[in-house]
Design a protein around this motif. Structure first.
Motif, PDB file in Angstrom:
ATOM      1  N   LYS A 111       0.855  -1.190   0.000  1.00 48.26           N
ATOM      2  CA  LYS A 111       0.000   0.000   0.000  1.00 48.26           C
ATOM      3  C   LYS A 111       0.887   1.235   0.000  1.00 48.26           C
ATOM      4  CE  LYS A 111      -3.799  -2.186   2.390  1.00 48.26           C
ATOM      5  NZ  LYS A 111      -4.672  -2.191   3.555  1.00 48.26           N
ATOM      6  N   TYR A 140       1.467   5.313   0.776  1.00 54.52           N
ATOM      7  CA  TYR A 140       1.047   6.367   1.690  1.00 54.52           C
ATOM      8  C   TYR A 140       1.898   7.611   1.462  1.00 54.52           C
ATOM      9  CZ  TYR A 140      -1.094   2.526   4.319  1.00 54.52           C
ATOM     10  OH  TYR A 140      -1.822   1.437   4.695  1.00 54.52           O
ATOM     11  N   TYR A 141       1.323   8.750   1.829  1.00 57.42           N
ATOM     12  CA  TYR A 141       2.042  10.014   1.820  1.00 57.42           C
ATOM     13  C   TYR A 141       2.243  10.431   3.267  1.00 57.42           C
ATOM     14  CZ  TYR A 141       0.690  10.157  -3.065  1.00 57.42           C
ATOM     15  OH  TYR A 141       0.535   9.857  -4.381  1.00 57.42           O
ATOM     16  N   VAL A 145      -0.174   9.178   8.332  1.00 52.68           N
ATOM     17  CA  VAL A 145      -0.023   9.041   6.884  1.00 52.68           C
ATOM     18  C   VAL A 145      -1.367   9.264   6.199  1.00 52.68           C
ATOM     19  CG1 VAL A 145       1.904   7.422   7.090  1.00 52.68           C
ATOM     20  CG2 VAL A 145      -0.408   6.536   6.940  1.00 52.68           C
ATOM     21  N   TYR A 146      -1.306   9.552   4.904  1.00 53.09           N
ATOM     22  CA  TYR A 146      -2.495   9.672   4.066  1.00 53.09           C
ATOM     23  C   TYR A 146      -2.431   8.604   2.985  1.00 53.09           C
ATOM     24  CZ  TYR A 146      -3.173  14.260   6.164  1.00 53.09           C
ATOM     25  OH  TYR A 146      -3.365  15.284   7.044  1.00 53.09           O
ATOM     26  N   ASP A 147      -3.550   7.914   2.781  1.00 53.01           N
ATOM     27  CA  ASP A 147      -3.587   6.937   1.693  1.00 53.01           C
ATOM     28  C   ASP A 147      -4.002   7.643   0.402  1.00 53.01           C
ATOM     29  OD1 ASP A 147      -6.351   7.268   1.874  1.00 53.01           O
ATOM     30  OD2 ASP A 147      -6.733   5.263   2.653  1.00 53.01           O
ATOM     31  N   GLN A 197      -6.626   9.730   6.600  1.00 50.99           N
ATOM     32  CA  GLN A 197      -5.472   9.814   7.489  1.00 50.99           C
ATOM     33  C   GLN A 197      -5.554   8.722   8.548  1.00 50.99           C
ATOM     34  OE1 GLN A 197      -5.300  13.336   9.903  1.00 50.99           O
ATOM     35  NE2 GLN A 197      -3.172  13.027  10.432  1.00 50.99           N
ATOM     36  N   LYS A 251       6.553   9.685  -0.372  1.00 48.25           N
ATOM     37  CA  LYS A 251       5.546   8.701  -0.761  1.00 48.25           C
ATOM     38  C   LYS A 251       6.219   7.364  -0.500  1.00 48.25           C
ATOM     39  CE  LYS A 251       2.684   6.820  -4.404  1.00 48.25           C
ATOM     40  NZ  LYS A 251       2.289   6.879  -5.811  1.00 48.25           N
TER      41      LYS A 251
END
Length: 113
Positions: free
Chosen positions: A33, A35-36, A60-62, A67, A85
């Motif tokens: 996956k 994430y940012y 993290v943000y997907d 979040q 990323k």
């Protein structure tokens, strides 16, 4: 003798074709996956069995802008106060990462919703 040779070559060709199809047709990204994140704190050095790297706990943000806070491990240290990323596998290990200047606008927009 020639027929045995042809049969062996044919079987080898079929085996190589099956291996190639298996390798490229199977979704390897299903177990990873992306994430940012912005690294807020330096990673904690970790030594476990044969692993030597860093442990991070970060918000993290997907890809959908959601979040969450996750714990993950990286063999290389991620620079503090930089944005990345990261691709994290099911075993919580960073598979790949890329330094970015800013989180994409789409992710920011989705995160604000």
């Amino acid at each position: 003798m020639i027929t045995k040779k042809r049969v062996l070559i044919s079987l080898a060709t079929i085996l190589l074709a099956v291996c190639a199809i298996w390798e490229y047709a199977m979704p390897t990204d299903a177990a990873v996956k992306s994430y940012y994140l912005k690294v807020a704190e330096a990673g904690k050095p970790v030594k476990k069995n044969q692993f030597k790297g860093y442990e991070y706990t970060s918000k993290v943000y997907d890809d959908k802008g959601k979040q969450k806070e996750i714990k993950f491990y990286s063999e290389k240290e991620l620079t503090k106060n930089e944005q990345f990323k990261v691709m994290i596998g099911e075993n919580k290990m960073v598979v790949n990462y890329k330094k970015i200047k800013n989180v994409p606008d789409k992710i920011k927009y989705l995160a604000e919703k």
